[in-house]
Design a protein around this motif. Structure first.
Motif, PDB file in Angstrom:
ATOM      1  N   LEU A 274       0.862  -1.183   0.000  1.00  0.00           N
ATOM      2  CA  LEU A 274       0.000   0.000   0.000  1.00  0.00           C
ATOM      3  C   LEU A 274       0.899   1.234   0.000  1.00  0.00           C
ATOM      4  N   ILE A 275       0.644   2.108  -0.987  1.00  0.00           N
ATOM      5  CA  ILE A 275       1.393   3.374  -1.059  1.00  0.00           C
ATOM      6  C   ILE A 275       0.407   4.486  -0.747  1.00  0.00           C
ATOM      7  N   PRO A 276       0.335   4.889   0.545  1.00  0.00           N
ATOM      8  CA  PRO A 276      -0.611   5.958   0.876  1.00  0.00           C
ATOM      9  C   PRO A 276       0.032   7.334   0.708  1.00  0.00           C
ATOM     10  N   HIS A 277      -0.795   8.338   0.448  1.00  0.00           N
ATOM     11  CA  HIS A 277      -0.312   9.721   0.459  1.00  0.00           C
ATOM     12  C   HIS A 277       0.339   9.979   1.815  1.00  0.00           C
ATOM     13  N   GLN A 278       1.508  10.630   1.784  1.00  0.00           N
ATOM     14  CA  GLN A 278       2.293  10.840   3.010  1.00  0.00           C
ATOM     15  C   GLN A 278       1.938  12.198   3.630  1.00  0.00           C
ATOM     16  N   ALA A 279       0.805  12.235   4.355  1.00  0.00           N
ATOM     17  CA  ALA A 279       0.370  13.496   4.977  1.00  0.00           C
ATOM     18  C   ALA A 279       0.679  13.504   6.460  1.00  0.00           C
ATOM     19  N   ASN A 280       0.602  12.331   7.080  1.00  0.00           N
ATOM     20  CA  ASN A 280       0.775  12.250   8.523  1.00  0.00           C
ATOM     21  C   ASN A 280       0.926  10.770   8.872  1.00  0.00           C
ATOM     22  N   LEU A 281       1.984  10.425   9.605  1.00  0.00           N
ATOM     23  CA  LEU A 281       2.233   9.017   9.936  1.00  0.00           C
ATOM     24  C   LEU A 281       1.079   8.424  10.753  1.00  0.00           C
TER      25      LEU A 281
END
Ligand code: ACO
Length: 347
Positions: A271-278
């Motif tokens: 899964l490659i999620p948008h990196q907005a907040n861990l």
């Protein structure tokens, strides 16, 4: 009907690293606060004059084109996603066409913020499916650092964002692999929850109920001295409101993509999620019961690079050998608009 696959992928980040400790020197924040709330340790900041959103996109594109085994002359169409374009107009797509000395092909700019890259991928996928184009360059790039308030006043936004670019070449293919489906959504009711109002043509039209709009300074002109004097030219974000929606909408749109292709969460290889907040990513991971090695994170090193975040993460994961032929890869993003999206890919 044809299918499309990612034939080449590349990324570019500026060499200049700005750590949380560096930010402590210019605003009232702390490494502890930033890491605890977001997971971010450092971000890249573009050179003030030598790097732009377009030039970073071009560097990522050169790598993607090379890895696809083609030349810039073989590209049929450009799709460029960004919220921080070099110019208000024209878009960055034409600047890429010029920089890479491409043929007089079509160039389209996409304005969907954090979901921008997946929207761009979806548009490119449709053009390939219909047989209209064979090689499409898709870029996500941001030079956020030029438009952020690096004082204590803007700390809730500025500590989160970083600069960088990612690109892919989408190519026609006929086999089982490639993009299986893309899923795009929006809800404009929350448009002003995460937005940069100025410069713009709104002239206060939408300002009802918006405490953040300053009667005296907003809407008098496209751009004015008072707008700048009152710091109305920076992005506004109600962080907690965005957080609450993101943790609902991203799992939802991932499940939508899985169901559309008869898969379940346990089938996801990466899964490659948008990196907005861990914390948002961990929330999604737990709600879908995914193991640590099935989710890729690099927000620690780049912060939130908006339209560039998904292709940068995808590129890094692929370069590290974490994505192999045959893997089921899921991309997802959520951001300003609100817009959210997913893409399911058989690598
Ligand atoms: N350093 C220190 N303190 C800070 C900082 C900072 N950089 N920023 C805010 N604070 C303070 C606030 O003033 C507040 O203080 P108070 O309690 O005295 O009022 C306190 O910290 C808590 O602030 P919150 O905003 O409630 O903190 P939260 O835990 O929600 O974290 C964050 C904020 C990180 C922004 C989080 O809400 C978030 O990540 N939201 C989602 C962001 C996102 O996903 N954006 C979408 C993509 S971006 C795009 O589309 C362009």
């Amino acid at each position: 009907m044809y299918k499309s696959k990612i034939g080449g992928i590349g990324m570019y980040v500026p060499t200049n690293i700005v750590t949380n400790k560096d930010l402590e020197k210019i605003m009232d924040t702390s490494d502890e606060w930033i890491q605890e709330r977001t997971g971010i340790q450092e971000r890249r900041i573009a050179h003030r004059t030598n790097e732009t959103t377009t030039t970073m996109g071009v560097e990522a594109a050169k790598i993607a084109i090379d890895r696809a085994g083609i030349t810039a002359q073989d590209i049929d169409f450009i799709v460029f996603a960004t919220l921080s374009p070099d110019y208000y107009f024209p878009g960055c797509g034409v600047l890429v066409q010029r920089a890479l000395q491409m043929k007089e092909i079509g160039a389209l700019d996409i304005r969907n913020q954090c979901s921008g890259f997946i929207y761009a991928l979806s548009v490119a996928d449709q053009f390939i499916k219909t047989g209209m184009y064979k090689n499409i360059l898709v870029i996500g790039s941001e030079k956020h650092s030029f438009g952020l308030d690096y004082t204590t006043r803007g700390r809730n936004v500025s500590v989160i964002f970083g600069d960088g670019a990612g690109a892919v070449v989408l190519q026609q293919c006929n086999n089982e692999s490639g993009i299986l489906s893309t899923h795009l959504h929006s809800n404009g009711n929350d448009a002003e929850t995460l937005a940069m109002y100025n410069p713009g043509t709104h002239a206060n039209y939408w300002k009802k109920d918006l405490a953040s709009f300053d009667e005296a300074t907003i809407g008098e002109m496209f751009m004015s001295h008072s707008m700048i004097d009152n710091a109305q030219n920076f992005p506004f974000m109600d962080g907690p409101a965005v957080f609450k929606k993101a943790v609902v909408k991203m799992p939802e749109v991932i499940l939508e993509a899985l169901q559309a292709n008869n898969y379940k969460p346990s089938d996801i290889d990466m899964l490659i999620p948008h990196q907005a907040n861990l914390r948002i990513i961990q929330f999604i991971q737990h709600s879908l019961k995914l193991a640590d090695d099935k989710v890729y994170n690099n927000i620690q090193y780049y912060g939130n690079t908006t339209a560039a975040s998904v292709p940068i993460a995808l590129c890094e994961a692929w370069e590290k050998g974490k994505i192999k032929t045959g893997d089921l890869v899921c991309l997802t993003a959520f951001g300003s608009g609100f817009t959210w999206a997913s893409a399911l890919i058989k690598w």
